[in-house]
Design an enzyme around this catalytic site. Structure first.
Site, short mmCIF file in Angstrom:
data_model
loop_
_atom_site.label_atom_id
_atom_site.label_comp_id
_atom_site.label_asym_id
_atom_site.label_seq_id
_atom_site.Cartn_x
_atom_site.Cartn_y
_atom_site.Cartn_z
N CYS A 89 0.82 -1.22 0.00
CA CYS A 89 0.00 0.00 0.00
C CYS A 89 0.85 1.27 0.00
O CYS A 89 0.38 2.33 -0.42
CB CYS A 89 -0.94 0.02 1.20
SG CYS A 89 -2.12 -1.34 1.22
N GLN A 157 -5.35 -9.20 6.05
CA GLN A 157 -5.54 -7.80 6.45
C GLN A 157 -6.86 -7.62 7.18
O GLN A 157 -6.98 -6.77 8.07
CB GLN A 157 -5.47 -6.89 5.22
CG GLN A 157 -6.52 -7.18 4.18
CD GLN A 157 -6.47 -6.21 3.02
OE1 GLN A 157 -6.20 -5.03 3.22
NE2 GLN A 157 -6.74 -6.68 1.82
N ARG A 212 -20.17 8.08 -1.26
CA ARG A 212 -21.57 7.67 -1.37
C ARG A 212 -22.48 8.75 -0.79
O ARG A 212 -22.48 8.99 0.42
CB ARG A 212 -21.79 6.35 -0.64
CG ARG A 212 -20.96 5.20 -1.20
CD ARG A 212 -21.34 3.88 -0.55
NE ARG A 212 -20.56 2.77 -1.08
CZ ARG A 212 -19.57 2.17 -0.44
NH1 ARG A 212 -19.22 2.59 0.76
NH2 ARG A 212 -18.91 1.17 -1.00
N SER A 238 -11.73 0.47 3.13
CA SER A 238 -11.45 1.29 1.94
C SER A 238 -12.05 0.64 0.70
O SER A 238 -12.27 -0.57 0.64
CB SER A 238 -9.94 1.46 1.76
OG SER A 238 -9.31 0.19 1.67
N HIS A 339 -8.96 3.52 -2.29
CA HIS A 339 -7.56 3.20 -2.00
C HIS A 339 -6.97 2.45 -3.20
O HIS A 339 -6.89 1.23 -3.20
CB HIS A 339 -7.52 2.35 -0.72
CG HIS A 339 -6.18 1.83 -0.32
ND1 HIS A 339 -4.98 2.37 -0.76
CD2 HIS A 339 -5.85 0.78 0.49
CE1 HIS A 339 -3.98 1.68 -0.22
NE2 HIS A 339 -4.48 0.71 0.53
N CYS A 369 -0.60 2.10 6.64
CA CYS A 369 -0.26 0.71 6.90
C CYS A 369 0.02 0.01 5.58
O CYS A 369 -0.53 0.38 4.53
CB CYS A 369 -1.38 0.01 7.66
SG CYS A 369 -2.99 0.09 6.85
N GLY A 371 1.26 -3.98 3.63
CA GLY A 371 1.43 -5.41 3.76
C GLY A 371 2.80 -5.77 4.31
O GLY A 371 3.80 -5.16 3.95
#
Length: 383
Positions: A89, A157, A212, A238, A339, A369, A371
């Site tokens: 990420c 995750q 949204r 996300s 994301h 954060c 992986g």
């Protein structure tokens, strides 16, 4: 040591899964943001030393060094190299760090740091899943050393985000309130035009598609949890999406020689890691270390961009660090805006720079954060 200066930063609007950007080839998506940055910054592309691009799941349209193919697809000079970075990420945030390090070391004068991801075409973990189809080992459970150290269970995750929620006692209701605020902030930023200056529209994708309208706490409460006993639902995670972003990092001498105005400087860059099974807690120790090294306190920072991979991640970070919620993700985050993994670092950086200027702040801090338990921290200072 030479300063690493930020001349410009730009991003595409983020397209929702199956939205206006979903059919765009990843190299063309990258090409659009690179050519947009070149045009907006006024830099002579002949003088660029390198192009560093974050991207994960580099298969299909993202394979073959998408940094290089994006630059060439944009019709830009052939002699300029490119390299693709995968820090999960944090890939394009790491691209910014590598660009800054090159300039600060004196080995480069002008580097473009960028990121691209088309998650509609290439789903998250597509590379790992493709490997399984060919009979390749899982990257974790197939490793003897990994299993001996961390066990044979899958690294998830989602489980990490749930573990964080339980450990910090973050309720589902609090996460849903946080998620709703993310949508409301994002929609307010869109409707008021606060994102306009940072966007490079592509085709019919002229505005961020993911937030949204009309979502409510009642609608969120009606969703099923992601698993038995889970505090998570899709509403507090996300969104899958598509996008690209880029920033121009130059030396002081280069800026002076070419008449470029610096908008910010890199004040601090670092990366830290934590338990890879907990995985998503990395931003907490990473931020603590970064502030200590930079000689700053949490109260010295005017704005924060903390990637909303899950609501529990951002909330645990805020609880542990004591950050003022009014300064965190002021224009919404990944829950509302999406994301696009490999592009998110440069995307957040672009928003942070523009919002810091809009508010007249001095310091902005970005973290996320990643992986494997890693977390980048970037602190910029407006000039």
């Amino acid at each position: 040591m030479p300063e690493a200066l930020i001349v410009d930063a730009v991003r595409t609007p983020v397209g929702k899964r199956g939205g206006e950007l979903s059919a765009v080839h990843s190299a063309d998506l990258g090409a659009h943001i690179l050519s947009s940055l070149v045009a907006r910054s006024g830099i002579d592309p002949e003088t660029v030393d390198d192009v560093i691009m974050g991207c994960t799941d580099t298969i299909g349209s993202q394979a073959g060094n998408v940094a290089r193919t994006s630059w060439l697809a944009a019709g830009l000079p052939e002699h300029v190299p490119g390299v693709t970075v995968d820090r999960q990420c944090g890939s394009s945030q790491q691209a910014i760090h590598f660009a800054a390090q090159a300039v600060m070391s004196g080995t480069a004068d002008a580097v473009i740091a960028s990121g691209v991801q088309n998650m509609s075409q290439i789903p998250i973990s597509a590379a790992m899943l493709a490997g399984r189809e060919y009979g390749f080992d899982d990257p974790f459970t197939g490793s003897k050393g990994w299993v001996e150290r961390y066990g044979s269970g899958a690294v998830s995750q989602f489980e990490s985000a749930d573990m964080i929620a339980r450990h910090w006692d973050i309720t589902r209701e609090r996460m849903e309130e946080f998620a709703l605020a993310s949508h409301q902030r994002a929609l307010d930023a869109i409707d008021s035009g606060r994102f306009d200056a940072e966007l490079a529209p592509l085709g019919d994708c002229t505005v961020d598609e993911c937030p949204r309208r009309g979502t409510t706490l009642e609608r969120m409460a009606s969703l099923k949890p992601l698993g038995d006993g889970s505090r998570l639902t899709a509403a507090v995670a996300s969104q899958i999406c598509d996008g690209a972003a880029a920033t121009l990092v130059v030396s002081e001498d280069y800026a002076a020689k070419h008449g470029l105005r610096a908008r910010a400087r890199i004040h601090h860059i670092s990366v830290r890691a934590a338990d890879p099974v907990w995985m998503l807690t990395g931003p907490i120790p990473a931020t603590q270390v970064a502030l200590r090294k930079a000689g700053l306190s949490i109260d010295d920072i005017d704005l924060f961009e903390v990637n909303e991979a899950f609501a529990s991640v951002a909330l645990a970070w805020s609880d542990e660090l004591g950050a003022d919620p009014a300064r965190v993700n002021v224009n919404g985050g990944g829950i509302a805006l999406g994301h696009p993994i490999g592009a998110t670092g440069a995307k957040l950086f672009t928003t942070l720079l523009h919002e810091l200027e809009r508010r007249g702040g001095r310091y902005g801090l970005q973290t996320m954060c990643e992986g494997g338990g890693t977390a980048n921290v970037t602190i910029i200072e407006r000039v």
